[in-house]
Design a protein around this motif. Structure first.
Motif, PDB file in Angstrom:
ATOM      1  N   GLU A  43       0.839  -1.195   0.000  1.00  0.00           N
ATOM      2  CA  GLU A  43       0.000   0.000   0.000  1.00  0.00           C
ATOM      3  C   GLU A  43       0.876   1.249   0.000  1.00  0.00           C
ATOM      4  N   PRO A  44       0.462   2.275  -0.737  1.00  0.00           N
ATOM      5  CA  PRO A  44       1.279   3.484  -0.874  1.00  0.00           C
ATOM      6  C   PRO A  44       1.582   4.191   0.455  1.00  0.00           C
ATOM      7  N   ASP A  45       0.657   4.134   1.400  1.00  0.00           N
ATOM      8  CA  ASP A  45       0.851   4.846   2.666  1.00  0.00           C
ATOM      9  C   ASP A  45       1.459   3.969   3.770  1.00  0.00           C
ATOM     10  N   PHE A  46       1.924   2.793   3.408  1.00  0.00           N
ATOM     11  CA  PHE A  46       2.441   1.855   4.412  1.00  0.00           C
ATOM     12  C   PHE A  46       3.558   2.469   5.246  1.00  0.00           C
ATOM     13  N   TRP A  47       4.478   3.169   4.609  1.00  0.00           N
ATOM     14  CA  TRP A  47       5.654   3.689   5.315  1.00  0.00           C
ATOM     15  C   TRP A  47       5.400   5.045   5.975  1.00  0.00           C
ATOM     16  N   ASP A  48       4.161   5.547   5.880  1.00  0.00           N
ATOM     17  CA  ASP A  48       3.834   6.826   6.514  1.00  0.00           C
ATOM     18  C   ASP A  48       3.923   6.754   8.039  1.00  0.00           C
ATOM     19  N   ASP A  49       3.665   5.591   8.595  1.00  0.00           N
ATOM     20  CA  ASP A  49       3.773   5.373  10.047  1.00  0.00           C
ATOM     21  C   ASP A  49       4.946   4.408  10.276  1.00  0.00           C
ATOM     22  N   PRO A  50       6.140   4.944  10.496  1.00  0.00           N
ATOM     23  CA  PRO A  50       7.338   4.097  10.609  1.00  0.00           C
ATOM     24  C   PRO A  50       7.262   3.056  11.730  1.00  0.00           C
ATOM     25  N   GLU A  51       6.646   3.405  12.838  1.00  0.00           N
ATOM     26  CA  GLU A  51       6.550   2.455  13.958  1.00  0.00           C
ATOM     27  C   GLU A  51       5.692   1.249  13.568  1.00  0.00           C
ATOM     28  N   ARG A  52       4.539   1.532  12.981  1.00  0.00           N
ATOM     29  CA  ARG A  52       3.646   0.464  12.517  1.00  0.00           C
ATOM     30  C   ARG A  52       4.319  -0.355  11.421  1.00  0.00           C
ATOM     31  N   ALA A  53       4.979   0.318  10.493  1.00  0.00           N
ATOM     32  CA  ALA A  53       5.668  -0.364   9.389  1.00  0.00           C
ATOM     33  C   ALA A  53       6.761  -1.280   9.928  1.00  0.00           C
ATOM     34  N   ASN A  54       7.487  -0.809  10.928  1.00  0.00           N
ATOM     35  CA  ASN A  54       8.552  -1.611  11.526  1.00  0.00           C
ATOM     36  C   ASN A  54       7.984  -2.863  12.201  1.00  0.00           C
ATOM     37  N   LYS A  55       6.884  -2.701  12.920  1.00  0.00           N
ATOM     38  CA  LYS A  55       6.238  -3.849  13.582  1.00  0.00           C
ATOM     39  C   LYS A  55       5.773  -4.876  12.548  1.00  0.00           C
ATOM     40  N   ARG A  56       5.153  -4.381  11.480  1.00  0.00           N
ATOM     41  CA  ARG A  56       4.648  -5.287  10.446  1.00  0.00           C
ATOM     42  C   ARG A  56       5.800  -6.003   9.729  1.00  0.00           C
ATOM     43  N   THR A  57       6.881  -5.274   9.486  1.00  0.00           N
ATOM     44  CA  THR A  57       8.040  -5.865   8.820  1.00  0.00           C
ATOM     45  C   THR A  57       8.649  -6.971   9.689  1.00  0.00           C
ATOM     46  N   LYS A  58       8.764  -6.708  10.974  1.00  0.00           N
ATOM     47  CA  LYS A  58       9.297  -7.728  11.895  1.00  0.00           C
ATOM     48  C   LYS A  58       8.364  -8.937  11.963  1.00  0.00           C
ATOM     49  N   GLU A  59       7.062  -8.668  12.029  1.00  0.00           N
ATOM     50  CA  GLU A  59       6.093  -9.762  12.065  1.00  0.00           C
ATOM     51  C   GLU A  59       6.203 -10.617  10.804  1.00  0.00           C
ATOM     52  N   LEU A  60       6.325  -9.958   9.652  1.00  0.00           N
ATOM     53  CA  LEU A  60       6.452 -10.690   8.393  1.00  0.00           C
ATOM     54  C   LEU A  60       7.688 -11.572   8.411  1.00  0.00           C
ATOM     55  N   LYS A  61       8.816 -11.019   8.816  1.00  0.00           N
ATOM     56  CA  LYS A  61      10.074 -11.776   8.850  1.00  0.00           C
ATOM     57  C   LYS A  61       9.968 -12.964   9.805  1.00  0.00           C
ATOM     58  N   ASN A  62       9.438 -12.744  11.000  1.00  0.00           N
ATOM     59  CA  ASN A  62       9.301 -13.830  11.977  1.00  0.00           C
ATOM     60  C   ASN A  62       8.361 -14.923  11.479  1.00  0.00           C
ATOM     61  N   THR A  63       7.272 -14.514  10.879  1.00  0.00           N
ATOM     62  CA  THR A  63       6.297 -15.478  10.364  1.00  0.00           C
ATOM     63  C   THR A  63       6.892 -16.280   9.217  1.00  0.00           C
ATOM     64  N   GLN A  64       7.611 -15.607   8.324  1.00  0.00           N
ATOM     65  CA  GLN A  64       8.272 -16.310   7.217  1.00  0.00           C
ATOM     66  C   GLN A  64       9.307 -17.300   7.747  1.00  0.00           C
ATOM     67  N   ASP A  65      10.046 -16.909   8.774  1.00  0.00           N
ATOM     68  CA  ASP A  65      11.055 -17.802   9.358  1.00  0.00           C
ATOM     69  C   ASP A  65      10.425 -19.071   9.932  1.00  0.00           C
ATOM     70  N   ILE A  66       9.308 -18.911  10.622  1.00  0.00           N
ATOM     71  CA  ILE A  66       8.625 -20.067  11.207  1.00  0.00           C
ATOM     72  C   ILE A  66       8.156 -21.012  10.116  1.00  0.00           C
ATOM     73  N   VAL A  67       7.504 -20.477   9.096  1.00  0.00           N
ATOM     74  CA  VAL A  67       7.000 -21.302   7.998  1.00  0.00           C
ATOM     75  C   VAL A  67       8.161 -22.014   7.304  1.00  0.00           C
ATOM     76  N   GLU A  68       9.244 -21.293   7.080  1.00  0.00           N
ATOM     77  CA  GLU A  68      10.405 -21.888   6.421  1.00  0.00           C
ATOM     78  C   GLU A  68      10.991 -23.038   7.250  1.00  0.00           C
ATOM     79  N   LYS A  69      11.104 -22.854   8.541  1.00  0.00           N
ATOM     80  CA  LYS A  69      11.669 -23.898   9.405  1.00  0.00           C
ATOM     81  C   LYS A  69      10.784 -25.145   9.436  1.00  0.00           C
TER      82      LYS A  69
END
Length: 102
Positions: A43-69
């Motif tokens: 979404e174009p406005d995703f990075w407008d809220d850096p704190e929220r974007a950072n949380k979502r990015t971390k969640e994505l990475k952690n979730t991808q890691d679990i699925v991969e393992k």
């Protein structure tokens, strides 16, 4: 081949546990969450809220890691079973391969 047959029996006995782990980790739910997060990040406005974007990015990475393992664990399980089956068909010395499989 006796050693490999015994190893296969031990692995097969653990297959239920592996399925329970996969289910408990809710891999399918996590895959859906990965899709949701990926769409949200596009979404174009995703990075407008850096704190929220950072949380979502971390969640994505952690979730991808679990699925991969979990996927890697399931794949390794299947690969070992296939290797044992192929070795039994070819009549290879099972003592050499047993050490590698362990």
């Amino acid at each position: 081949m006796l050693v490999l047959d015994q190893m296969k029996a031990e692995l097969t006995a653990q297959q239920g546990t592996l399925k329970e782990v996969t289910s408990a980790m809710d891999v399918e739910g996590k895959k859906k969450r990965i899709e949701e997060l990926s769409r949200e990040m596009e979404e174009p406005d995703f990075w407008d809220d850096p704190e929220r974007a950072n949380k979502r990015t971390k969640e994505l990475k952690n979730t991808q890691d679990i699925v991969e393992k979990v996927n890697r664990l399931n794949s390794q399980f299947e690969d070992i079973i296939d290797l044992i089956d192929m070795t039994n068909e070819e009549g290879v010395d099972d003592n050499e391969l047993a050490a590698e499989i362990r």
